[in-house]
Design an enzyme around this catalytic site. Structure first.
Site, short mmCIF file in Angstrom:
data_model
loop_
_atom_site.label_atom_id
_atom_site.label_comp_id
_atom_site.label_asym_id
_atom_site.label_seq_id
_atom_site.Cartn_x
_atom_site.Cartn_y
_atom_site.Cartn_z
N ASP A 8 0.87 -1.25 -0.02
CA ASP A 8 -0.10 -0.17 -0.03
C ASP A 8 0.87 1.43 0.20
O ASP A 8 0.57 2.30 0.76
CB ASP A 8 -1.10 -0.03 1.25
CG ASP A 8 -1.85 -1.22 1.07
OD1 ASP A 8 -1.79 -1.86 0.18
OD2 ASP A 8 -2.78 -1.10 2.10
N ASP A 52 -4.47 -1.05 -2.10
CA ASP A 52 -5.65 -0.68 -1.06
C ASP A 52 -6.65 -0.07 -2.25
O ASP A 52 -6.26 0.96 -2.85
CB ASP A 52 -5.83 0.37 0.11
CG ASP A 52 -6.82 -0.13 0.96
OD1 ASP A 52 -6.96 -1.32 1.37
OD2 ASP A 52 -7.03 1.03 1.64
N HIS A 54 -10.55 0.69 -2.82
CA HIS A 54 -11.99 0.59 -2.28
C HIS A 54 -13.01 1.24 -3.14
O HIS A 54 -12.79 2.22 -3.75
CB HIS A 54 -12.16 1.56 -0.60
CG HIS A 54 -11.28 0.92 0.13
ND1 HIS A 54 -11.12 -0.14 0.53
CD2 HIS A 54 -10.08 1.60 1.16
CE1 HIS A 54 -10.25 -0.45 1.57
NE2 HIS A 54 -9.71 0.54 1.78
N HIS A 87 -10.56 6.89 1.75
CA HIS A 87 -9.25 6.66 1.31
C HIS A 87 -9.27 5.40 0.10
O HIS A 87 -10.05 4.79 -0.02
CB HIS A 87 -8.19 6.40 2.29
CG HIS A 87 -8.35 4.92 2.82
ND1 HIS A 87 -9.26 4.67 3.78
CD2 HIS A 87 -7.87 3.79 2.66
CE1 HIS A 87 -9.48 3.48 4.17
NE2 HIS A 87 -8.38 2.89 3.36
N LYS A 112 -6.94 -5.00 -3.36
CA LYS A 112 -7.56 -5.61 -1.94
C LYS A 112 -8.49 -4.56 -1.32
O LYS A 112 -8.59 -3.38 -1.61
CB LYS A 112 -6.44 -6.10 -1.00
CG LYS A 112 -5.86 -4.81 -0.41
CD LYS A 112 -4.62 -5.24 0.57
CE LYS A 112 -3.93 -4.37 1.15
NZ LYS A 112 -4.81 -3.18 2.01
N CYS A 157 -2.08 -3.02 7.55
CA CYS A 157 -1.84 -4.08 6.39
C CYS A 157 -0.58 -4.56 6.26
O CYS A 157 -0.45 -5.68 5.83
CB CYS A 157 -2.27 -2.99 5.05
SG CYS A 157 -3.83 -2.70 5.09
C1 VGL Z 1 -4.58 0.51 5.69
C2 VGL Z 1 -6.27 1.49 7.08
C3 VGL Z 1 -7.37 1.48 6.10
C4 VGL Z 1 -3.37 -0.02 5.53
C5 VGL Z 1 -5.64 0.54 4.72
O1 VGL Z 1 -2.78 0.32 4.53
O2 VGL Z 1 -2.59 0.07 6.52
N1 VGL Z 1 -5.05 1.13 7.05
N2 VGL Z 1 -6.93 0.62 4.91
ZN ZN Z 2 -8.27 0.84 3.44
#
Ligand code: VGL
Ligand code: ZN
Length: 206
Positions: A8, A52, A54, A87, A112, A157
């Site tokens: 990420d 990430d 979403h 995010h 993901k 993550c």
């Molecule tokens: C993450 C919070 C929400 C991460 C992803 O990459 O650690 N943290 N989504």
């Molecule tokens: Zn996230």
């Protein structure tokens, strides 16, 4: 075969820089991991970056829950879910990899967090382990035995990706200098590193 899993390293998880706005969920020092990622790419047979990714109505967003605030905990998909700012929304600049991350060194991208009804901290599975992302099969198909994990965020993550890698039988190391975390509660990152160590993850420097 050794794989590097970059977790990420995206605009929304990194602070402002010249030409780059502050990410929606910026992890302090997040940009500092990029040089380490770029350097380690050349030392691994396979480089995978998780992203990430979403939908705009993802259930981990505080904005989707009436009268809830960022940092509150709700149930999502049957699991405790920390609520985050919006995010890494699909096809937005915030979801893109940081510009200084060497894209040419990345062999595969694994997305993901696409199911609005459950979060996915691990690069391998959603939080309920109901669906696999394909990362485990990808690594096995390439004959990977050793997995080095680094990126953002240490206490979410990165932690769950490294724990799953170890659980799946890969010889797993955490590149600790290549990670930065959220520390919603003071000490979360240190506790995450300890949990990884206890699960058999080797804690390595850079
Ligand atoms: C993450 C919070 C929400 C991460 C992803 O990459 O650690 N943290 N989504
Ligand atoms: Zn996230």
């Amino acid at each position: 075969m050794k794989a590097l899993v970059l977790v990420d390293i995206q605009n929304d998880f990194t602070p402002a820089a010249p030409g780059k706005p502050e990410g929606a969920l910026a992890v302090p020092g997040g940009l500092e991991v990029i040089d380490i990622a770029n350097r380690l790419m050349g030392e691994h047979d396979l480089v995978v970056a998780t992203q990430d990714w979403h939908p705009a109505d993802h259930g981990s967003f505080a904005s989707r829950h009436a009268a809830k605030r960022i940092g509150d905990v709700v149930k999502l998909g049957g699991f405790d879910q920390v609520l985050w700012p919006d995010h890494c929304v699909q096809n937005t600049a915030g979801a893109e990899f940081c510009a200084s991350l060497d894209r040419s060194g990345i062999h595969q991208i694994v997305r993901k967090g696409t199911d609005p009804g459950i979060d996915s901290y691990s690069g391998f599975f959603d939080n309920g382990r109901r669906k696999a992302t394909g990362l485990a099969d990808l690594l096995r198909d390439r004959g990977v035995t050793d997995v080095a994990v680094m990126g953002l965020a240490t206490d979410y993550c990165v932690k769950f990706t490294a724990l799953d890698a170890a659980d799946l039988g890969f010889t797993t190391s955490l590149i600790v200098e290549g990670c930065r975390g959220v520390d919603l509660q003071p000490g979360d990152c240190d506790r995450a590193i300890e949990a990884m160590r206890e699960a058999g993850v080797r804690i390595a420097a850079g």
